[in-house]
Design a protein around this motif. Sequence first.
Motif, PDB file in Angstrom:
ATOM      1  N   GLN A  18       0.827  -1.182   0.000  1.00 30.31           N
ATOM      2  CA  GLN A  18       0.000   0.000   0.000  1.00 30.31           C
ATOM      3  C   GLN A  18       0.875   1.249   0.000  1.00 30.31           C
ATOM      4  N   ALA A  19       0.419   2.253  -0.733  1.00 33.48           N
ATOM      5  CA  ALA A  19       1.084   3.554  -0.663  1.00 33.48           C
ATOM      6  C   ALA A  19       0.675   4.244   0.631  1.00 33.48           C
ATOM      7  N   LYS A  20       1.567   5.072   1.158  1.00 36.53           N
ATOM      8  CA  LYS A  20       1.258   5.767   2.406  1.00 36.53           C
ATOM      9  C   LYS A  20       0.166   6.814   2.185  1.00 36.53           C
ATOM     10  N   VAL A  21      -0.666   6.964   3.195  1.00 36.99           N
ATOM     11  CA  VAL A  21      -1.748   7.948   3.159  1.00 36.99           C
ATOM     12  C   VAL A  21      -1.257   9.246   3.796  1.00 36.99           C
ATOM     13  N   PRO A  22      -1.269  10.367   3.065  1.00 39.25           N
ATOM     14  CA  PRO A  22      -0.911  11.645   3.699  1.00 39.25           C
ATOM     15  C   PRO A  22      -1.952  12.013   4.754  1.00 39.25           C
ATOM     16  N   VAL A  23      -1.508  12.229   5.984  1.00 39.87           N
ATOM     17  CA  VAL A  23      -2.396  12.583   7.089  1.00 39.87           C
ATOM     18  C   VAL A  23      -1.885  13.882   7.706  1.00 39.87           C
ATOM     19  N   TYR A  24      -2.715  14.910   7.687  1.00 33.28           N
ATOM     20  CA  TYR A  24      -2.378  16.195   8.300  1.00 33.28           C
ATOM     21  C   TYR A  24      -3.191  16.363   9.575  1.00 33.28           C
ATOM     22  N   ILE A  25      -2.503  16.698  10.675  1.00 38.44           N
ATOM     23  CA  ILE A  25      -3.155  16.950  11.948  1.00 38.44           C
ATOM     24  C   ILE A  25      -2.974  18.429  12.285  1.00 38.44           C
ATOM     25  N   TYR A  26      -4.056  19.181  12.253  1.00 35.61           N
ATOM     26  CA  TYR A  26      -4.046  20.599  12.608  1.00 35.61           C
ATOM     27  C   TYR A  26      -4.485  20.709  14.067  1.00 35.61           C
ATOM     28  N   TYR A  27      -3.618  21.208  14.927  1.00 38.35           N
ATOM     29  CA  TYR A  27      -3.893  21.133  16.354  1.00 38.35           C
ATOM     30  C   TYR A  27      -3.249  22.291  17.101  1.00 38.35           C
ATOM     31  N   LEU A  50      -0.306  -0.228  11.852  1.00 43.27           N
ATOM     32  CA  LEU A  50      -0.860   0.657  10.821  1.00 43.27           C
ATOM     33  C   LEU A  50       0.004   1.881  10.569  1.00 43.27           C
ATOM     34  N   GLY A  51       0.938   2.162  11.471  1.00 40.20           N
ATOM     35  CA  GLY A  51       1.765   3.350  11.325  1.00 40.20           C
ATOM     36  C   GLY A  51       2.538   3.397  10.020  1.00 40.20           C
ATOM     37  N   LYS A  52       2.901   2.244   9.488  1.00 38.21           N
ATOM     38  CA  LYS A  52       3.700   2.209   8.260  1.00 38.21           C
ATOM     39  C   LYS A  52       2.924   2.686   7.033  1.00 38.21           C
ATOM     40  N   PHE A  53       1.600   2.831   7.179  1.00 30.78           N
ATOM     41  CA  PHE A  53       0.782   3.285   6.059  1.00 30.78           C
ATOM     42  C   PHE A  53       0.539   4.792   6.088  1.00 30.78           C
ATOM     43  N   VAL A  54       1.129   5.503   7.048  1.00 33.58           N
ATOM     44  CA  VAL A  54       0.832   6.918   7.254  1.00 33.58           C
ATOM     45  C   VAL A  54       2.037   7.795   6.924  1.00 33.58           C
ATOM     46  N   ASP A  55       1.796   8.821   6.129  1.00 33.85           N
ATOM     47  CA  ASP A  55       2.760   9.899   5.914  1.00 33.85           C
ATOM     48  C   ASP A  55       2.262  11.070   6.751  1.00 33.85           C
ATOM     49  N   LEU A  56       2.779  11.204   7.974  1.00 29.03           N
ATOM     50  CA  LEU A  56       2.212  12.107   8.971  1.00 29.03           C
ATOM     51  C   LEU A  56       2.790  13.510   8.866  1.00 29.03           C
ATOM     52  N   LYS A  57       1.892  14.506   8.892  1.00 29.95           N
ATOM     53  CA  LYS A  57       2.277  15.913   8.916  1.00 29.95           C
ATOM     54  C   LYS A  57       1.580  16.559  10.109  1.00 29.95           C
ATOM     55  N   VAL A 178     -10.680  22.032  16.506  1.00 26.10           N
ATOM     56  CA  VAL A 178      -9.330  21.557  16.774  1.00 26.10           C
ATOM     57  C   VAL A 178      -9.422  20.333  17.684  1.00 26.10           C
ATOM     58  N   PRO A 179      -8.790  19.229  17.324  1.00 21.05           N
ATOM     59  CA  PRO A 179      -7.966  19.070  16.120  1.00 21.05           C
ATOM     60  C   PRO A 179      -8.810  18.856  14.869  1.00 21.05           C
ATOM     61  N   THR A 180      -8.242  19.208  13.741  1.00 17.46           N
ATOM     62  CA  THR A 180      -8.814  18.861  12.442  1.00 17.46           C
ATOM     63  C   THR A 180      -7.873  17.867  11.779  1.00 17.46           C
ATOM     64  N   ILE A 181      -8.457  16.792  11.235  1.00 18.58           N
ATOM     65  CA  ILE A 181      -7.673  15.718  10.621  1.00 18.58           C
ATOM     66  C   ILE A 181      -8.067  15.613   9.155  1.00 18.58           C
ATOM     67  N   THR A 182      -7.114  15.708   8.265  1.00 19.98           N
ATOM     68  CA  THR A 182      -7.393  15.467   6.852  1.00 19.98           C
ATOM     69  C   THR A 182      -6.590  14.268   6.381  1.00 19.98           C
ATOM     70  N   LEU A 183      -7.207  13.436   5.571  1.00 22.62           N
ATOM     71  CA  LEU A 183      -6.547  12.276   4.974  1.00 22.62           C
ATOM     72  C   LEU A 183      -6.552  12.456   3.470  1.00 22.62           C
TER      73      LEU A 183
END
Length: 242
Positions: A18-27, A50-57, A178-183
């Motif tokens: 699986q490609a990583k999912v870009p995840v933005y956490i606005y907090y 599941l952490g390996k599937f996340v590109d965390l910002k 807040v927080p706002t989470i976008t995937l």
Amino acid sequence: MMLKLLGLFGLFALCSAQAKVPVYIYYESLCPDSQAFITQQLYPIMRGPLGKFVDLKLVPFGKSNYTTLGADVQFTCHHGPNECYGNKVQACAIDHIQVNSYQQEHTRESLTLEYINCLMKVGNNFPDSIYPGEKCARQVGVNNWENIERCANTTEGSKVLQRFGDLTNMLQPTLQSVPTITLRQKYDSDVQALAVRNFGAALCKKISTPSPVECSSIPGTAAEKSSAVLLTVGVVLLARFF
């Protein structure tokens, strides 16, 4: 027969890639809801399979505002001046944290998450009114606290936090909670509502089909059922070769 088996296992491996999912956490650094989400939802998922599937910002700004006065930037923060400082410390940490060669248990990203989780876990009660930046640095193994502190107390930190503010202000629709989470860099109110109470389930809904077997341990995902079916099919197919 061996070639068929290798082909079968290759098919399973391809399906699970699986490609990583870009995840933005606005907090915000002193927001109780942000603290609860990061420590109780985001951190456990990122530390698990599941952490390996996340590109965390991570984006520490939230409902803050800023004004520019020449080269200086002044901030007004949702929970007061202490939050502005906490936001700066976290923004500078995201920019400055490095992993030494002997810290083999960490990547730069995982050490940053450990540090942010420590800061958010402390909550809003600081002994002697001292923000726990140095304390958490010692606790999780961040070795360049001096650089982070210098950044947070100079115009560098203001510029870094301004950058996160600009990123927050680019949200469409504009940030409401807040927080706002976008995937996948897209805001979805249904995904937001699910993510704040079950981040793993929200993530699994956004991972490319088919859902990985790692989602089978997350309550509320279709993978709970599909993983059992996939396992049964796999066993049947393998049995045909023996």
